[in-house]
Design an enzyme around this catalytic site. Structure first.
Site, PDB file in Angstrom:
ATOM      1  N   HIS A 131     -12.067 -24.636 -44.368  1.00  0.00           N
ATOM      2  CA  HIS A 131     -12.320 -25.733 -45.382  1.00  0.00           C
ATOM      3  C   HIS A 131     -11.181 -26.626 -45.175  1.00  0.00           C
ATOM      4  O   HIS A 131     -10.121 -26.479 -45.087  1.00  0.00           O
ATOM      5  CB  HIS A 131     -12.651 -25.187 -46.650  1.00  0.00           C
ATOM      6  CG  HIS A 131     -13.754 -24.505 -47.050  1.00  0.00           C
ATOM      7  ND1 HIS A 131     -14.040 -23.674 -47.998  1.00  0.00           N
ATOM      8  CD2 HIS A 131     -15.183 -24.743 -46.388  1.00  0.00           C
ATOM      9  CE1 HIS A 131     -15.090 -23.115 -48.109  1.00  0.00           C
ATOM     10  NE2 HIS A 131     -15.936 -23.755 -47.084  1.00  0.00           N
ATOM     11  N   HIS A 143     -15.283 -15.193 -49.183  1.00  0.00           N
ATOM     12  CA  HIS A 143     -15.333 -16.465 -49.720  1.00  0.00           C
ATOM     13  C   HIS A 143     -16.686 -17.036 -49.012  1.00  0.00           C
ATOM     14  O   HIS A 143     -17.434 -16.376 -48.235  1.00  0.00           O
ATOM     15  CB  HIS A 143     -14.124 -17.316 -49.075  1.00  0.00           C
ATOM     16  CG  HIS A 143     -13.959 -18.701 -49.826  1.00  0.00           C
ATOM     17  ND1 HIS A 143     -14.282 -18.944 -50.880  1.00  0.00           N
ATOM     18  CD2 HIS A 143     -13.930 -19.910 -49.195  1.00  0.00           C
ATOM     19  CE1 HIS A 143     -14.153 -20.499 -51.336  1.00  0.00           C
ATOM     20  NE2 HIS A 143     -13.581 -20.991 -50.106  1.00  0.00           N
ATOM     21  N   ASP A 200      -9.233 -28.776 -47.105  1.00  0.00           N
ATOM     22  CA  ASP A 200      -8.290 -28.588 -47.684  1.00  0.00           C
ATOM     23  C   ASP A 200      -7.283 -27.747 -47.268  1.00  0.00           C
ATOM     24  O   ASP A 200      -5.911 -27.818 -47.465  1.00  0.00           O
ATOM     25  CB  ASP A 200      -8.404 -28.401 -49.351  1.00  0.00           C
ATOM     26  CG  ASP A 200      -9.247 -27.157 -49.568  1.00  0.00           C
ATOM     27  OD1 ASP A 200     -10.099 -26.966 -48.677  1.00  0.00           O
ATOM     28  OD2 ASP A 200      -8.710 -26.390 -50.663  1.00  0.00           O
TER      29      ASP A 200
END
Length: 304
Positions: free
Chosen positions: A65, A143, A67
């Site tokens: 991801h 996740h 970030d």
């Protein structure tokens, strides 16, 4: 005792805020500097907190991801500008090539070092790195995409030889290393002096586990059992429990429940949602379950 410390460079989550930087940490272990995740602005955080970028040994990326990876191009460019020549090892899921390869094409001949990619296995625990004093493992998290946690651990140190015993039994200096490793000593008349008389236990090995991002997942507990320090994401408060489940994140209370089940010595929570301008609620909910909990904060250093 060798240095073993964790520096928080960023502890926010996906949406940028002025309060927290995106996720990144530095683990300084036995004179080697390891980076976990590399959110946007990570290299600036390294300068701000006076981390020696030249000491960077390797990078560990928990998942892909944005970030957690958008700081990589800038960091790699800076390392090249500084003249790094040694290979840089990056442990990440294989799809990171979609980011790294175009960057290398763009940089062309200007890169001063090679990047070696080591794919993570999102299904099981694996040993990623080992030398004479430390081991680093990956293990699966829960996740929305393939995600791994990391475990940094020291190997058991040699026993300490008792100085008075060297004089008492006239132990030759050349035999001290093997005695530290557990050998008995045989005197000139054939008497066996047991090792536990000659030595005291070495320093207990220290262990640090990093778990971000993940839904509440009790199945990870065996991988992190009895760690000295556990970093576990706590994106939401209990009032957002449904949202946490939908996004495969954890609440502060759930992070504390994992720490308690793992018998961790200390818990650090982070990866805060941008909705929280004040973190007291998250800390209060975690401490109610696991009292030895602290909030992550940029620049905060945790000594093991």
């Amino acid at each position: 005792m060798n240095k073993f410390q964790v520096t928080i460079l960023g502890c926010g989550s996906a949406l940028p805020t002025t309060m927290h930087n995106p996720p990144s940490q530095l683990v300084d272990l036995n004179e080697k500097l390891f980076m976990i995740d590399c959110g946007e602005g990570t290299q600036l955080q390294m300068r701000k907190f006076k981390a020696r970028i030249s000491k960077l040994h390797s990078l560990f990326i928990s998942h892909l991801h944005g970030d957690h990876i958008f700081g990589l191009p800038g960091l790699l460019s800076t390392l090249s500008m500084l003249g790094r020549t040694g290979d840089l090892h990056i442990y990440a899921h294989k799809e990171i090539n979609l980011l790294i390869k175009p960057f290398l094409i763009y940089m062309g001949k200007h890169m001063s070092f090679r990047i070696k990619l080591f794919p993570l296995n999102p299904e099981r625990q694996e040993l990623l790195f080992e030398n004479k004093s430390i081991r680093i493992f990956s293990f699966p998290l829960k996740h929305r995409i393939a995600t791994n946690g990391f475990l940094f651990e020291e190997k058991e140190s040699p026993r300490h030889i008792i100085r008075e015993m060297i004089d008492l039994y006239q132990i030759p200096l050349k035999q001290i290393p093997e005695i530290k490793e557990g050998a008995d000593f045989i005197t000139s008349d054939g008497t066996i002096i047991r090792n536990d008389i000659l030595t005291s236990p070495g320093n207990p090995p220290r262990r640090y586990a990093y778990c971000s991002d993940t839904a509440y997942a009790p199945e990870i507990v065996p991988y992190i059992k009895n760690v000295d320090l556990l970093y576990h994401e706590a994106t939401f408060a209990e009032s957002e429990l449904i949202r946490a489940g939908e996004t495969y994140h954890s609440t502060a209370r759930q992070a504390a429940e994992i720490a308690r089940a793992a018998n961790a010595r200390q818990l650090v929570i982070g990866h805060y949602s941008s909705r929280y301008n004040e973190l007291g609620t998250l800390l209060k909910e975690a401490v109610a379950v696991f009292p030895n909990t602290e909030l992550a904060a940029e620049g905060k250093v945790f000594e093991l």
